[in-house]
Design a protein around this motif. Sequence first.
Motif, PDB file in Angstrom:
ATOM      1  N   ASN A 294       0.835  -1.211   0.000  1.00 15.21           N
ATOM      2  CA  ASN A 294       0.000   0.000   0.000  1.00 15.21           C
ATOM      3  C   ASN A 294       0.862   1.251   0.000  1.00 15.21           C
ATOM      4  OD1 ASN A 294      -2.456  -1.305  -0.061  1.00 15.21           O
ATOM      5  ND2 ASN A 294      -2.682  -1.355   2.157  1.00 15.21           N
ATOM      6  N   SER A 295       1.914   1.254   0.791  1.00 16.44           N
ATOM      7  CA  SER A 295       2.818   2.403   0.833  1.00 16.44           C
ATOM      8  C   SER A 295       3.481   2.609  -0.527  1.00 16.44           C
ATOM      9  CB  SER A 295       3.864   2.188   1.922  1.00 16.44           C
ATOM     10  OG  SER A 295       4.802   3.225   1.908  1.00 16.44           O
ATOM     11  N   SER A 296       3.943   1.514  -1.110  1.00 14.78           N
ATOM     12  CA  SER A 296       4.607   1.605  -2.423  1.00 14.78           C
ATOM     13  C   SER A 296       3.631   2.082  -3.493  1.00 14.78           C
ATOM     14  CB  SER A 296       5.193   0.258  -2.820  1.00 14.78           C
ATOM     15  OG  SER A 296       6.184  -0.138  -1.900  1.00 14.78           O
ATOM     16  N   LEU A 297       2.397   1.570  -3.456  1.00 14.21           N
ATOM     17  CA  LEU A 297       1.400   2.014  -4.433  1.00 14.21           C
ATOM     18  C   LEU A 297       1.084   3.493  -4.252  1.00 14.21           C
ATOM     19  CD1 LEU A 297      -1.103  -0.987  -4.598  1.00 14.21           C
ATOM     20  CD2 LEU A 297       0.473  -0.223  -6.371  1.00 14.21           C
ATOM     21  N   GLY A 298       1.037   3.942  -3.007  1.00 20.15           N
ATOM     22  CA  GLY A 298       0.803   5.370  -2.746  1.00 20.15           C
ATOM     23  C   GLY A 298       1.912   6.221  -3.337  1.00 20.15           C
ATOM     24  N   GLN A 299       3.153   5.779  -3.197  1.00 27.77           N
ATOM     25  CA  GLN A 299       4.282   6.516  -3.765  1.00 27.77           C
ATOM     26  C   GLN A 299       4.215   6.527  -5.290  1.00 27.77           C
ATOM     27  OE1 GLN A 299       7.723   4.605  -2.120  1.00 27.77           O
ATOM     28  NE2 GLN A 299       7.530   5.622  -0.118  1.00 27.77           N
ATOM     29  N   ILE A 300       3.839   5.406  -5.879  1.00 27.80           N
ATOM     30  CA  ILE A 300       3.720   5.326  -7.347  1.00 27.80           C
ATOM     31  C   ILE A 300       2.635   6.279  -7.830  1.00 27.80           C
ATOM     32  CG2 ILE A 300       3.009   3.820  -9.245  1.00 27.80           C
ATOM     33  CD1 ILE A 300       4.418   1.519  -7.707  1.00 27.80           C
ATOM     34  N   ILE A 301       1.508   6.307  -7.129  1.00 31.18           N
ATOM     35  CA  ILE A 301       0.411   7.202  -7.523  1.00 31.18           C
ATOM     36  C   ILE A 301       0.854   8.654  -7.423  1.00 31.18           C
ATOM     37  CG2 ILE A 301      -1.882   8.026  -6.815  1.00 31.18           C
ATOM     38  CD1 ILE A 301      -2.500   5.072  -6.095  1.00 31.18           C
ATOM     39  N   GLN A 302       1.588   9.000  -6.360  1.00 25.04           N
ATOM     40  CA  GLN A 302       2.093  10.375  -6.228  1.00 25.04           C
ATOM     41  C   GLN A 302       3.021  10.737  -7.382  1.00 25.04           C
ATOM     42  OE1 GLN A 302       3.947  10.624  -2.402  1.00 25.04           O
ATOM     43  NE2 GLN A 302       1.999  10.858  -1.296  1.00 25.04           N
ATOM     44  N   LEU A 303       3.910   9.825  -7.745  1.00 29.60           N
ATOM     45  CA  LEU A 303       4.832  10.083  -8.858  1.00 29.60           C
ATOM     46  C   LEU A 303       4.076  10.228 -10.173  1.00 29.60           C
ATOM     47  CD1 LEU A 303       7.747   7.617  -7.971  1.00 29.60           C
ATOM     48  CD2 LEU A 303       7.793  10.130  -7.838  1.00 29.60           C
ATOM     49  N   LEU A 304       3.079   9.381 -10.394  1.00 35.89           N
ATOM     50  CA  LEU A 304       2.288   9.490 -11.629  1.00 35.89           C
ATOM     51  C   LEU A 304       1.500  10.790 -11.661  1.00 35.89           C
ATOM     52  CD1 LEU A 304       0.967   5.841 -12.002  1.00 35.89           C
ATOM     53  CD2 LEU A 304       2.650   6.985 -13.453  1.00 35.89           C
ATOM     54  N   ASP A 305       0.951  11.169 -10.521  1.00 36.74           N
ATOM     55  CA  ASP A 305       0.204  12.434 -10.459  1.00 36.74           C
ATOM     56  C   ASP A 305       1.115  13.623 -10.758  1.00 36.74           C
ATOM     57  OD1 ASP A 305      -2.202  11.247  -9.925  1.00 36.74           O
ATOM     58  OD2 ASP A 305      -2.159  11.625  -7.755  1.00 36.74           O
ATOM     59  N   ARG A 306       2.354  13.557 -10.299  1.00 32.43           N
ATOM     60  CA  ARG A 306       3.310  14.620 -10.555  1.00 32.43           C
ATOM     61  C   ARG A 306       3.619  14.732 -12.045  1.00 32.43           C
ATOM     62  NH1 ARG A 306       8.354  13.794  -6.993  1.00 32.43           N
ATOM     63  NH2 ARG A 306       6.940  13.430  -5.276  1.00 32.43           N
ATOM     64  N   GLU A 307       3.701  13.607 -12.706  1.00 30.97           N
ATOM     65  CA  GLU A 307       4.055  13.583 -14.132  1.00 30.97           C
ATOM     66  C   GLU A 307       2.867  13.946 -15.015  1.00 30.97           C
ATOM     67  OE1 GLU A 307       7.014  12.982 -15.713  1.00 30.97           O
ATOM     68  OE2 GLU A 307       7.877  13.101 -13.712  1.00 30.97           O
ATOM     69  N   THR A 308       1.676  13.444 -14.703  1.00 29.51           N
ATOM     70  CA  THR A 308       0.535  13.631 -15.606  1.00 29.51           C
ATOM     71  C   THR A 308      -0.507  14.573 -15.028  1.00 29.51           C
ATOM     72  OG1 THR A 308      -0.618  11.731 -14.673  1.00 29.51           O
ATOM     73  CG2 THR A 308       0.800  11.339 -16.576  1.00 29.51           C
TER      74      THR A 308
END
Length: 98
Positions: free
Chosen positions: A77-91
Motif C-alpha cells: 500500500n505504501s509503495s502504491l501510494g508513492q507510485i500514484i504520487q509520482l504518476l500524479d506529478r508527471e501527468t
Amino acid sequence: MADDELTQRVARLERLVAELSERSADGAAARVLAAGADRDVAEVRAELRAHTGALNALREDQIDLREEMRRGFATVNSSLGQIIQLLDRETGPDQPEH
C-alpha cells in the motif's frame, strides 16, 4: 444325627468357600479390566495432549503468517501510494494519458 449335622455344615462351608473363590476371581478380573481401562485412558490423554500441542503450534504459525501478511500489504500500500504520487506529478491528477 451328629454326623448328618456335621456333613451338612461341611457341605455348607464348602459351598461358601466355592462362592468366595468365585467372587475373588471376579474381583481379580475386575481389577485387571480396571487396570486396562486406566492404561487406555492414560494413552488417550497423552494423545489429546499431543493433538492440543499440534493445534497450538498451528495457531501460532497462523498468527505469525497473519502478521507477516499485514506487514507485506502495508508495504505494498505504501509503495502504491508513492507510485500514484509520482504518476500524479508527471501527468497531473485525473488527467488521461496520451
